[in-house]
Design a protein around this motif. Structure first.
Motif, mmCIF file in Angstrom:
data_model
loop_
_atom_site.group_PDB
_atom_site.id
_atom_site.type_symbol
_atom_site.label_atom_id
_atom_site.label_comp_id
_atom_site.label_asym_id
_atom_site.label_seq_id
_atom_site.Cartn_x
_atom_site.Cartn_y
_atom_site.Cartn_z
ATOM 1 N N TYR A 356 0.833 -1.211 0.000
ATOM 2 C CA TYR A 356 0.000 0.000 0.000
ATOM 3 C C TYR A 356 0.866 1.260 0.000
ATOM 4 O O TYR A 356 0.448 2.316 -0.492
ATOM 5 N N TYR A 370 -2.103 -4.452 -5.688
ATOM 6 C CA TYR A 370 -1.905 -3.001 -5.748
ATOM 7 C C TYR A 370 -1.455 -2.506 -7.117
ATOM 8 O O TYR A 370 -1.662 -1.341 -7.444
ATOM 9 N N THR A 371 -0.819 -3.335 -7.916
ATOM 10 C CA THR A 371 -0.466 -2.963 -9.298
ATOM 11 C C THR A 371 -0.970 -4.073 -10.228
ATOM 12 O O THR A 371 -0.194 -4.797 -10.833
ATOM 13 N N ALA A 477 -8.227 -1.258 -6.960
ATOM 14 C CA ALA A 477 -7.003 -0.571 -6.546
ATOM 15 C C ALA A 477 -6.971 0.789 -7.231
ATOM 16 O O ALA A 477 -7.154 0.884 -8.444
ATOM 17 N N THR A 478 -6.735 1.831 -6.457
ATOM 18 C CA THR A 478 -6.706 3.195 -6.988
ATOM 19 C C THR A 478 -5.416 3.878 -6.567
ATOM 20 O O THR A 478 -5.126 3.979 -5.363
ATOM 21 N N ALA A 479 -4.638 4.345 -7.540
ATOM 22 C CA ALA A 479 -3.423 5.089 -7.234
ATOM 23 C C ALA A 479 -3.792 6.470 -6.719
ATOM 24 O O ALA A 479 -4.558 7.195 -7.363
ATOM 25 N N PRO A 483 3.857 6.423 -6.798
ATOM 26 C CA PRO A 483 4.513 5.420 -5.959
ATOM 27 C C PRO A 483 6.027 5.483 -5.994
ATOM 28 O O PRO A 483 6.695 4.845 -5.169
ATOM 29 N N THR A 494 -1.422 3.648 -2.897
ATOM 30 C CA THR A 494 -2.541 2.978 -3.569
ATOM 31 C C THR A 494 -3.554 2.580 -2.503
ATOM 32 O O THR A 494 -3.172 2.061 -1.456
ATOM 33 N N ARG A 495 -4.821 2.822 -2.775
ATOM 34 C CA ARG A 495 -5.850 2.419 -1.828
ATOM 35 C C ARG A 495 -6.648 1.258 -2.399
ATOM 36 O O ARG A 495 -6.764 1.087 -3.617
#
Length: 877
Positions: A356, A370-371, A477-479, A483, A494-495
């Motif tokens: 995260y 996350y990605t 997943a939302t940036a 990062p 990232t949430r």
């Protein structure tokens, strides 16, 4: 196959009934192999054949393994898990499951010897070693093969300070570890004990474990002349390992210290290791622009040397540093195979508990949850690596973007595999499956002709039987931050949100009213699709055509290397709703402008409003269209966009209460008492207004600048008028490394402007010249400008500058098709410096996206003054 077997022997009905569950399980294991997880020999070791090819004993098939590095048992990763209160065994279980889902069948790590030894090289039976044993056991259960590098030479701190180090590497740095007698003795002692260590969980000695197929002696050694010291060190390390009875291959790094390559080539090792960081590392922000020229080929300087060509080669680490675009891994895997590599492992897969915040290695970012797009590109790259023949050659980019069922598209941000049985994609695609009826495995993000999905997480579809599929859906997943900027465990990049999102499946034989039954723990959902569409929360489901029974399948039913009900996903981030938006640098006057934003954490029933204001002029409240649950847009009308300044806010309305962004403040800007001053803004410009490509006063965080091969460096200074300027300098002679080619620049600026040009697309064709405000000191080398297009064609022009800040105009007509310099510089340094792609003779300015400013070498200077190039601004006019 099973019917023939059963009919060939006499079996009672009772015995047949007893065997049915076993037969069903075997069928599931055989037919339902998880995508990209090829079946590997369970007990076979590897050997090097007379031609220098790594092969499996027994079958004699070539080894071709692809995967990741992963560091949870050691160093920062270990400490961070404990700081967050995450049990390390649980973390390893979760991450290894995800690696299996991504088809990983290779694992490598440089063991932090500094944490598991004393200064004499004695192995310490401690928590770090136990967790490595545990990780090895879990990897073996998922059929993942292992290469270990016992000596890392690293401290254990990064990105923090080193702490509680007990081993020999804490007192013998790389530059002395190979020629200091006490250090050499400690390493011999440690290697013997490490290979003879008995795994706490498997009961096997490290040197005998068939799943540990090879060792690399040490990580990235730093050597210098004389070569005799290097030769002696390598011989002693190999002898210490062989003295334990270890007989499998021993590899050695040859890419890190090319000055002593002869010592390594003449050594008794069985093969050589390399790394690849094609875009450099730690640029401090996401790199944009077409990165595919960076990975078009991997030429090895020792390719024709018989001491090299007769031995296998591995890639112990690779990564597309600071790049999220999911197009690099596929191309890298193909280039690896063309260069003859049989193993490649990315560095490094981010543990789920830390991903995260991306704190483990700021310049790397890879995790399935996350990605998701980048993770699926690793899955596809693994297929490339295992299917492309070793040594198979391909045409140069862009002619190599489609091959063997694979496709990569920079413009679409897409990697893709489309074979009769497998269909994988990293983003929305219009590609149709080659043979829909033959499909067995699908994985993607976004939508395709077989799965339409509005969520942002990855999903997997694996056929269990005719008309029955296993569906795994990851959360959204939302940036929310870059990062690759400075990271912190206190700052998510990232949430995660567990949204229920609509999914439409159009798989052959499934029909439009298929049933869906949840099968993962804690998920009790059951439903029937309407018009082939159903709303699903994250989880694992059995999807069945009407009339198909799924009661025989349970969460424990095996499916390749996993079980049907296995599911791992991070919890929702639990943060308030967020709006993520970056304003355009300019908005074209007299034309409607679309404002888009990412809306994270909002419910489907929440309304989103755009408050747009011409500064001191009209204000409009515009409803934003919810394209999906996480995206929204609104169009600002042309009458509001006369030359001036556009200010705007986005208001999220939930249960009658307003929250305004940027800032997440209560209320609305239209309230009489709304006090916060935060807002977004963009200049509204006429068609004749210059387009900024680089502004030293504002663009420091979005450009790349520095020296090349030690030849120079970059700084920011102020000019006599008080303006900030980027200064490119030529390094003193003593600090200058030999350039890759005589004409190599000493320093550079690279600026991506594709997004800025897109905002002015309607008038982009009217630009006629590049305008610089700059100066070049006496003694500085020549200056070149390079404009590159979306298809990587480069156009080059020279510019004459004097010693005082001046405005210089370079007509676009003077740019000639040429080569771009691959910047930031790749590592290792023997990789290509330039790349030339085909293109039209005249610069197609509407397709341009990146600018390079190159300071070429000047005369060697004496004294303290260094020649320089100062740049205040560059624009298109």
């Amino acid at each position: 196959m099973f019917q023939t077997f059963l009919s060939s022997i006499a079996i009672s009905r009772g015995l047949l009934k007893a065997l049915l569950p076993l037969v069903l399980g075997l069928l599931l294991f055989t037919v339902g192999q998880v995508q990209a997880q090829e079946v590997l020999p369970a007990t076979a070791n590897v050997y090097v054949d007379p031609a220098g090819v790594l092969r499996w004993e027994g079958s004699r098939q070539e080894v071709a393994l692809f995967g990741v590095n992963y560091t949870a048992p050691f160093a920062y990763s270990y400490r961070a898990h404990r700081k967050l209160g995450v049990k390390l065994e649980q973390a390893i279980d979760q991450d290894v499951y995800h690696l299996s889902r991504l088809g990983v069948n290779a694992f490598r790590v440089h063991v932090w010897d500094v944490e598991i030894t004393d200064t004499l090289g004695n192995l310490l039976e401690n928590e770090h070693l136990r967790l490595l044993d545990y990780l090895i056991q879990r990897l073996k259960q998922r059929h993942i093969k292992i290469v270990l590098t016992p000596i890392a030479y690293w401290g254990n701190g990064y990105p923090e300070a080193d702490t509680a180090m007990t081993g020999f590497s804490s007192i013998y740095p790389k530059g002395k570890a190979y020629n200091t007698p006490r250090a050499i003795k400690a390493q011999e002692n440690y290697l013997a004990q490490f290979l003879n260590h008995r795994n706490t969980y498997t009961g096997q000695l490290n040197r005998e474990d068939p799943d540990i197929i090879a060792y690399e002696v040490c990580n990235e050694p730093h050597y210098r002349q004389p070569e005799a010291e290097v030769s002696l060190f390598i011989e002693r390390m190999v002898k210490a390992m062989r003295a334990t009875g270890y007989r499998k291959p021993i590899f050695y790094n040859i890419a890190e210290s090319p000055a002593v390559s002869n010592a390594i080539l003449n050594s008794p090792v069985d093969g050589f290791t390399f790394q690849w960081y094609p875009s450099g590392l730690v640029n401090g922000h996401t790199l944009r622009g077409n990165p595919l020229p960076f990975v078009d080929q991997y030429p090895i300087p020792y390719q024709q040397d018989p001491r090299f060509s007769g031995k296998p080669r591995l890639v112990y680490e690779f990564e597309s540093g600071d790049i999220l675009n999911p197009v690099m891994y596929l191309t890298m895997a193909r280039s690896f195979r063309a260069a003859g590599f049989q193993w490649a492992t990315q560095f490094a897969y981010d543990p789920l508990a830390l991903a995260y915040a991306n704190t483990e290695y700021q310049t790397h970012y890879l995790n399935l949850a996350y990605t998701p797009a980048k993770a699926l590109s690793l899955l596809i790259a693994g297929k490339v690596f295992r299917q492309v023949k070793r040594g198979q050659q391909f045409p140069a980019y862009p002619a190599d973007t489609a091959f063997n069922g694979f496709r990569v598209s920079y413009r679409n941000g897409l990697s893709e595999l489309n074979s009769p049985t497998e269909f994988y994609y990293t983003g929305t695609t219009a590609t149709r499956p080659t043979k829909p009826a033959a499909l067995r495995h699908v994985a993607g993000t976004g939508s395709s002709p077989v799965a339409s999905y509005e969520g942002t997480g990855a999903y997997f579809l694996d056929r269990v039987a005719t008309g029955i599929w296993r569906l795994e859906v990851m959360p959204d997943a939302t940036a929310v931050r870059d990062p690759f900027a400075t990271t912190s465990l206190r700052q998510p990049v990232t949430r995660i949100d567990w949204n229920t999102q609509p999914m439409r499946l159009t798989l052959p034989g499934l029909g439009t009213n298929y049933s869906v039954r949840a099968i993962n723990s804690g998920n009790s959902f059951q439903g029937v699709a309407s018009n082939a569409t159903i709303g699903l929360a994250p989880g694992v489901y059995l999807v069945a055509a009407k009339g198909k029974a799924t009661s025989a399948y349970t969460a424990q039913t095996p499916l390749g290397a996993i079980k049907l009900g296995e599911f791992v996903a991070p919890a929702s981030s639990g943060q308030p709703a967020q709006v993520v938006h970056t304003p355009q640098v300019q908005v074209a006057a007299g034309r409607p402008a679309t404002i888009q934003a990412t809306i994270a954490g909002a419910s489907p029933t929440d309304s989103v409003l755009l408050i747009a204001q011409h500064f001191y002029g009209q204000t409009r409240q515009l409803p934003m269209r919810r394209l999906t649950q996480t995206t929204a847009e609104a169009t600002v009308p042309a009458e509001l966009l006369y030359p001036g300044l556009l200010r705007y806010w986005i208001v999220l309305r939930h249960n009658g209460r307003n929250t305004t962004f940027p800032g997440s403040f209560a209320g609305s800007p239209r309230d009489w008492d709304y006090a916060p001053k935060e807002h977004w803004e963009a200049p509204i410009v006429a068609a004749s207004t210059p387009l900024p490509l680089f502004r030293a006063s504002q663009d420091q965080q979005r450009v790349e600048a520095g020296g090349i091969s030690g030849g120079g460096w970059a700084d920011y200074i102020t000019t006599a008028s008080g303006q900030l300027a980027l200064r490119l300098l030529q390094a003193p002679p003593a600090a200058t490394a030999a350039p890759t080619t005589p004409e190599a620049p000493v320093a550079f600026l690279r600026a991506y402007f594709g997004d800025r040009l897109a905002a002015r697309a309607n008038e982009a064709g009217n630009f006629k010249e590049v305008v610089l405000r700059a100066r070049r000191s006496v003694g500085a080398g020549a200056v070149q400008l390079v404009l590159t297009t979306q298809d990587a064609a480069a156009y080059v022009a020279s510019v004459e500058l004097g010693p005082e800040i001046q405005e210089v105009r370079v007509p676009l007509a003077t740019f000639r098709l040429g080569a771009q310099v691959l910047l930031p510089r790749a590592y290792p340094g023997f990789l290509p410096l330039t790349f030339r792609a085909p293109g039209p003779a005249a610069l197609p300015i509407t397709q341009a996206e990146a600018l390079q400013v190159l300071l070429l070498p000047g005369p060697v200077q004496s004294g303290q003054e260094r020649p320089y190039l100062d740049i205040e601004s560059i624009s298109l006019q």
